[in-house]
Design a protein around this motif. Structure first.
Motif, PDB file in Angstrom:
ATOM      1  N   CYS A  68       0.861  -1.182   0.000  1.00 49.98           N
ATOM      2  CA  CYS A  68       0.000   0.000   0.000  1.00 49.98           C
ATOM      3  C   CYS A  68       0.897   1.232   0.000  1.00 49.98           C
ATOM      4  CB  CYS A  68      -0.893  -0.010   1.237  1.00 49.98           C
ATOM      5  SG  CYS A  68      -2.058   1.344   1.267  1.00 49.98           S
ATOM      6  N   GLN A  69       0.619   2.175  -0.881  1.00 47.52           N
ATOM      7  CA  GLN A  69       1.418   3.387  -0.926  1.00 47.52           C
ATOM      8  C   GLN A  69       0.600   4.528  -1.497  1.00 47.52           C
ATOM      9  OE1 GLN A  69       4.698   2.290  -3.396  1.00 47.52           O
ATOM     10  NE2 GLN A  69       3.515   2.281  -5.264  1.00 47.52           N
ATOM     11  N   GLU A  70       1.022   5.735  -1.161  1.00 48.18           N
ATOM     12  CA  GLU A  70       0.355   6.923  -1.682  1.00 48.18           C
ATOM     13  C   GLU A  70       0.910   7.259  -3.056  1.00 48.18           C
ATOM     14  OE1 GLU A  70       0.307  10.316   0.872  1.00 48.18           O
ATOM     15  OE2 GLU A  70      -0.102   9.098   2.648  1.00 48.18           O
ATOM     16  N   SER A  71       0.067   7.850  -3.890  1.00 46.14           N
ATOM     17  CA  SER A  71       0.498   8.286  -5.209  1.00 46.14           C
ATOM     18  C   SER A  71       0.276   9.780  -5.334  1.00 46.14           C
ATOM     19  CB  SER A  71      -0.305   7.575  -6.304  1.00 46.14           C
ATOM     20  OG  SER A  71      -0.066   6.203  -6.268  1.00 46.14           O
ATOM     21  N   ASP A  72       1.242  10.477  -5.900  1.00 45.31           N
ATOM     22  CA  ASP A  72       1.108  11.912  -6.120  1.00 45.31           C
ATOM     23  C   ASP A  72       0.358  12.133  -7.429  1.00 45.31           C
ATOM     24  OD1 ASP A  72       1.274  14.623  -6.228  1.00 45.31           O
ATOM     25  OD2 ASP A  72       3.453  14.705  -6.492  1.00 45.31           O
ATOM     26  N   THR A  73      -0.786  12.802  -7.341  1.00 42.29           N
ATOM     27  CA  THR A  73      -1.591  13.057  -8.536  1.00 42.29           C
ATOM     28  C   THR A  73      -1.496  14.511  -8.980  1.00 42.29           C
ATOM     29  OG1 THR A  73      -3.539  13.468  -7.177  1.00 42.29           O
ATOM     30  CG2 THR A  73      -3.214  11.216  -7.983  1.00 42.29           C
ATOM     31  N   GLY A  74      -0.539  15.247  -8.423  1.00 40.70           N
ATOM     32  CA  GLY A  74      -0.352  16.638  -8.826  1.00 40.70           C
ATOM     33  C   GLY A  74      -1.001  17.610  -7.857  1.00 40.70           C
ATOM     34  N   GLU A  75      -1.052  18.859  -8.265  1.00 37.38           N
ATOM     35  CA  GLU A  75      -1.622  19.903  -7.429  1.00 37.38           C
ATOM     36  C   GLU A  75      -3.121  19.715  -7.233  1.00 37.38           C
ATOM     37  OE1 GLU A  75      -0.170  22.572  -5.806  1.00 37.38           O
ATOM     38  OE2 GLU A  75       1.676  21.504  -6.310  1.00 37.38           O
ATOM     39  N   ALA A  76      -3.607  20.155  -6.065  1.00 31.35           N
ATOM     40  CA  ALA A  76      -5.036  20.085  -5.776  1.00 31.35           C
ATOM     41  C   ALA A  76      -5.801  21.040  -6.687  1.00 31.35           C
ATOM     42  CB  ALA A  76      -5.286  20.444  -4.316  1.00 31.35           C
ATOM     43  N   VAL A  77      -6.928  20.576  -7.188  1.00 31.13           N
ATOM     44  CA  VAL A  77      -7.777  21.383  -8.041  1.00 31.13           C
ATOM     45  C   VAL A  77      -9.181  21.301  -7.468  1.00 31.13           C
ATOM     46  CG1 VAL A  77      -8.715  21.675 -10.366  1.00 31.13           C
ATOM     47  CG2 VAL A  77      -6.386  20.849 -10.069  1.00 31.13           C
ATOM     48  N   GLY A  78      -9.767  22.436  -7.124  1.00 33.13           N
ATOM     49  CA  GLY A  78     -11.124  22.383  -6.593  1.00 33.13           C
ATOM     50  C   GLY A  78     -11.132  22.174  -5.078  1.00 33.13           C
ATOM     51  N   LYS A  79     -12.117  21.422  -4.578  1.00 29.38           N
ATOM     52  CA  LYS A  79     -12.339  21.297  -3.135  1.00 29.38           C
ATOM     53  C   LYS A  79     -11.815  20.004  -2.538  1.00 29.38           C
ATOM     54  CE  LYS A  79     -16.400  24.218  -3.199  1.00 29.38           C
ATOM     55  NZ  LYS A  79     -17.784  24.394  -2.780  1.00 29.38           N
ATOM     56  N   GLU A  80     -10.915  19.261  -3.224  1.00 23.89           N
ATOM     57  CA  GLU A  80     -10.413  18.024  -2.645  1.00 23.89           C
ATOM     58  C   GLU A  80      -9.259  18.250  -1.679  1.00 23.89           C
ATOM     59  OE1 GLU A  80      -7.999  18.366  -6.449  1.00 23.89           O
ATOM     60  OE2 GLU A  80     -10.091  18.611  -5.964  1.00 23.89           O
ATOM     61  N   ARG A  81      -8.821  19.473  -1.504  1.00 17.93           N
ATOM     62  CA  ARG A  81      -7.698  19.776  -0.630  1.00 17.93           C
ATOM     63  C   ARG A  81      -8.158  19.848   0.839  1.00 17.93           C
ATOM     64  NH1 ARG A  81      -3.377  24.184  -2.060  1.00 17.93           N
ATOM     65  NH2 ARG A  81      -1.696  23.116  -1.006  1.00 17.93           N
ATOM     66  N   PHE A  82      -7.467  19.089   1.714  1.00 17.65           N
ATOM     67  CA  PHE A  82      -7.767  19.091   3.144  1.00 17.65           C
ATOM     68  C   PHE A  82      -6.658  19.822   3.865  1.00 17.65           C
ATOM     69  CE2 PHE A  82      -9.746  15.151   1.615  1.00 17.65           C
ATOM     70  CZ  PHE A  82     -11.064  15.414   1.991  1.00 17.65           C
ATOM     71  N   GLU A  83      -7.033  20.658   4.826  1.00 17.93           N
ATOM     72  CA  GLU A  83      -6.016  21.369   5.611  1.00 17.93           C
ATOM     73  C   GLU A  83      -6.351  21.307   7.068  1.00 17.93           C
ATOM     74  OE1 GLU A  83      -4.655  25.110   4.063  1.00 17.93           O
ATOM     75  OE2 GLU A  83      -5.471  24.589   2.112  1.00 17.93           O
TER      76      GLU A  83
END
Length: 83
Positions: A68-83
């Motif tokens: 299991c590993q994370e994949s980088d899909t690029g910069e956040a676009v829209g509201k999928e960014r969590f902070e």
């Protein structure tokens, strides 16, 4: 084994002998997928009882290296960014 189609309430059915049930690994209340082939033969396949059983049916013989590993899909676009 020879089976005869009989009336069963408003539908139709066949009876399977104990030896056929044992040989096929079937038990009472198992659900079967009924597939009619192009040559009009009928294939019965027992459906998995649980999600885990279905998972093992699909991937049980997998021998590869899985991690299991994370994949980088690029910069956040829209509201999928969590902070």
């Amino acid at each position: 084994m020879v089976a005869t189609i009989s009336r069963w309430g408003n539908g139709h059915g066949i009876r399977l002998s104990r030896s056929v049930m044992e040989e096929a690994g079937l038990s009472v209340s198992d659900k079967l997928d009924v597939i009619v082939q192009k040559d009009y033969s009928i294939l019965l396949r027992r459906l998995p009882k649980t999600k885990a059983e279905r998972f093992m049916e699909l991937f049980g013989d997998y021998k590869g290296d899985w991690r299991c590993q994370e994949s980088d899909t690029g910069e956040a676009v829209g509201k999928e960014r969590f902070e």
